[in-house]
Design a protein around this motif. Sequence first.
Motif, PDB file in Angstrom:
ATOM      1  N   UNK A   1       0.845  -1.195   0.000  1.00  0.00           N
ATOM      2  CA  UNK A   1       0.000   0.000   0.000  1.00  0.00           C
ATOM      3  C   UNK A   1       0.879   1.243   0.000  1.00  0.00           C
ATOM      4  N   UNK A   2       1.910   1.215   0.840  1.00  0.00           N
ATOM      5  CA  UNK A   2       2.818   2.355   0.929  1.00  0.00           C
ATOM      6  C   UNK A   2       3.509   2.579  -0.408  1.00  0.00           C
ATOM      7  N   UNK A   3       4.009   1.507  -0.997  1.00  0.00           N
ATOM      8  CA  UNK A   3       4.757   1.633  -2.240  1.00  0.00           C
ATOM      9  C   UNK A   3       3.879   2.218  -3.335  1.00  0.00           C
ATOM     10  N   UNK A   4       2.661   1.688  -3.468  1.00  0.00           N
ATOM     11  CA  UNK A   4       1.807   2.179  -4.545  1.00  0.00           C
ATOM     12  C   UNK A   4       1.340   3.606  -4.276  1.00  0.00           C
ATOM     13  N   UNK A   5       1.281   3.995  -3.019  1.00  0.00           N
ATOM     14  CA  UNK A   5       0.871   5.358  -2.703  1.00  0.00           C
ATOM     15  C   UNK A   5       1.992   6.372  -2.964  1.00  0.00           C
ATOM     16  N   UNK A   6       3.241   5.923  -2.850  1.00  0.00           N
ATOM     17  CA  UNK A   6       4.358   6.876  -2.862  1.00  0.00           C
ATOM     18  C   UNK A   6       5.152   6.924  -4.162  1.00  0.00           C
ATOM     19  N   UNK A   7       5.305   5.776  -4.812  1.00  0.00           N
ATOM     20  CA  UNK A   7       6.336   5.679  -5.840  1.00  0.00           C
ATOM     21  C   UNK A   7       5.965   6.366  -7.133  1.00  0.00           C
ATOM     22  N   UNK A   8       6.963   6.974  -7.791  1.00  0.00           N
ATOM     23  CA  UNK A   8       6.807   7.415  -9.172  1.00  0.00           C
ATOM     24  C   UNK A   8       7.022   6.221 -10.095  1.00  0.00           C
ATOM     25  N   UNK A   9       8.042   5.454  -9.763  1.00  0.00           N
ATOM     26  CA  UNK A   9       8.306   4.232 -10.518  1.00  0.00           C
ATOM     27  C   UNK A   9       8.618   3.111  -9.530  1.00  0.00           C
ATOM     28  N   UNK A  10       8.380   1.901  -9.979  1.00  0.00           N
ATOM     29  CA  UNK A  10       8.645   0.737  -9.136  1.00  0.00           C
ATOM     30  C   UNK A  10       9.499  -0.234  -9.938  1.00  0.00           C
ATOM     31  N   UNK A  11      10.522  -0.796  -9.252  1.00  0.00           N
ATOM     32  CA  UNK A  11      11.270  -1.891  -9.862  1.00  0.00           C
ATOM     33  C   UNK A  11      11.055  -3.132  -9.025  1.00  0.00           C
ATOM     34  N   UNK A  12      11.001  -4.269  -9.683  1.00  0.00           N
ATOM     35  CA  UNK A  12      10.787  -5.522  -8.965  1.00  0.00           C
ATOM     36  C   UNK A  12      12.068  -6.341  -9.014  1.00  0.00           C
ATOM     37  N   UNK A  13      12.569  -6.668  -7.839  1.00  0.00           N
ATOM     38  CA  UNK A  13      13.829  -7.395  -7.733  1.00  0.00           C
ATOM     39  C   UNK A  13      13.536  -8.827  -7.294  1.00  0.00           C
ATOM     40  N   UNK A  14      13.994  -9.779  -8.097  1.00  0.00           N
ATOM     41  CA  UNK A  14      13.824 -11.183  -7.739  1.00  0.00           C
ATOM     42  C   UNK A  14      15.158 -11.885  -7.961  1.00  0.00           C
ATOM     43  N   UNK A  15      15.622 -12.602  -6.965  1.00  0.00           N
ATOM     44  CA  UNK A  15      16.927 -13.271  -7.049  1.00  0.00           C
ATOM     45  C   UNK A  15      18.025 -12.353  -7.578  1.00  0.00           C
TER      46      UNK A  15
END
Lengths: 247, 317
Positions: free
Chosen positions: A207-221
Amino acid sequence: MSAVLEIQGLNKSFGGIKATDNLTLTVEQGELHAVIGPNGAGKTTMISQLCGTQVPDSGRVLFKGRDITRLAPHRRAHLGITRSYQITSLIMEMSVLDNVALALQAREGHSFRFLRPARTITHLRERGRDLLTRVGLADKVDHATVALSHGEHRRMELAIALAAEAELMLLDEPMAGLGTQESLEMVALLKGLKGKHSILLIEHDMDAVFALADRISVLVYGHIIATGTPAEIRGNEAVQHAYLGEE
Amino acid sequence: MTRRAWMTLAVLVLLAIVPPAFYLSGNAFYLSLATRLVILAIAAVSLNLILGYGGMVSFGHAAFVGLGAYAVGIPAHHALYGGWDALATNSGWLQIPLAVGITALFALLTGLVCLRTKGVYFIMITMAFAQMIYYLIVSIEEYGGDDGLVIDSRTELWLFDLDKPLQLYALCFLSLLVALGLVRMIVNSRFGMVLQGAKGNPERMASLGFNTYAYRLTAYVISGAMCGYAGALLGNFTTFISPEMMDWHRSGELMFMVILGGAATTIGPVLGAVIFIVLEEILSSYTIYWQLPFGLLLIVTVLFVRGGLAGLLGGRK
Ligand SMILES: Nc1ncnc2c1ncn2[C@@H]1O[C@H](COP(=O)(O)OP(=O)(O)OP(=O)(O)O)[C@@H](O)[C@H]1O
Ligand SMILES: [Mg+2]
């Protein structure tokens, strides 16, 4: 927009574990860029390489175009990079205000100053109080740091990060371990920083991330599998499969 | 004033009055005991700066005491027997700066290496450097080697005649006051905050922008030089110096004083020196193995009394 931070093809292994795997990411001027990813994805390891406490095996880190891949941590701080810690990292033996005053002191050139008692240097104390007031700790300034609650420690972390007035803030899960109400307050605080600093925010709280971010990166392994606006990330199938689906 | 501050004042006032009073009433022995106590207290105060406030557990501080003492003994030796003309003098204008300078240099050179290590490695390497100096002095026959060196005439100083026990004590006591004041000033300064921060959380300090290595090295040099000065006083007090002064036992004793008295407190090291001298006197009259009960006492204090004796008597800060 120009990039404040560019991470290019970063790799870091611990024995057999590849904690960072050909990681490439940019943070633009004034952007709040969030990085999400499951536990053990390598988020903290990435931050450590950005602030210099760990050295990558290969790849480059550029801050405003300058290669800082192997620069000592204290030099990166001088350039304008600050971090907060996922696991609270304060000087427990000192008072709340002392912790923040030290962060302010760090910005004023060297501290080979032996004569004046540090606690009588008014502008450091005043500014420290202001910052603590801003994060809601006005009534705790003179308390021993150990005596504060976890939520209050998280606020201190933020006050110290703010004290640096750094161009780039690397925030490692500022909401870690906070209750719902405390998290909401932290989101409000972070919102107030948007635009003033370039921020790389690691966070589990969706919820916090979607409320705040301009862009999102997803890190996996250790690898970024997608970068985009919150709407794009929500709609990304690979992301849903790899990460959001698990929530 | 806090209870801790009252206690500090009381200890210092007692040290100022009681030993001279004994001396004037014909008990020279107690003044002599107190002189040694005060000199050891200065050394412990210097160690407290890095151990208590800086978290650097140096197990080699006796090397600084020894070097400081030899900085008095060697010029005095040449003044009497000739040789090394530039050095041959009894003047304090040369001997004291030499003691302080040589120990500062030794601290700088060894600190550059020691401070790259942490924890038990730091303890071991500081001890190793001290043993190096020990064996160096043992190997120089001109200065008596193993047998030590007699200081035939004491340092000649302005104002103080060190052949007079009362004046020697006065100098040592005033030096202790200055050492306490200096350490207090340093600890409370911006430098001191960085030093204590680097003890509490070095990684955080680096990410704030502090080059903790440089700050710790500086503290190490200040501490070494202060301890070297105490060594110069000790040479003048005993008038006989030997490599045994820098043995690792001696470094251990200084650590005992700091920890037992209360690390990172102003008066702690002085209290530690008092306990050390008293115990040494009492226990050594019962048994030559007096170090054993002493060691046990130390362990008990470290385990059960946070803040050492200063914490016990003066309460938490
Ligand atoms: N110093 C280290 N030595 C060995 N392995 C490490 C070290 N630091 C991290 N790792 C490993 O690297 C991987 C990534 O860890 P990291 O702490 O960066 O993950 P994270 O994404 O921050 O996880 P979390 O969400 O739990 O905070 C993990 O498998 C971890 O066990
Ligand atoms: Mg993490």
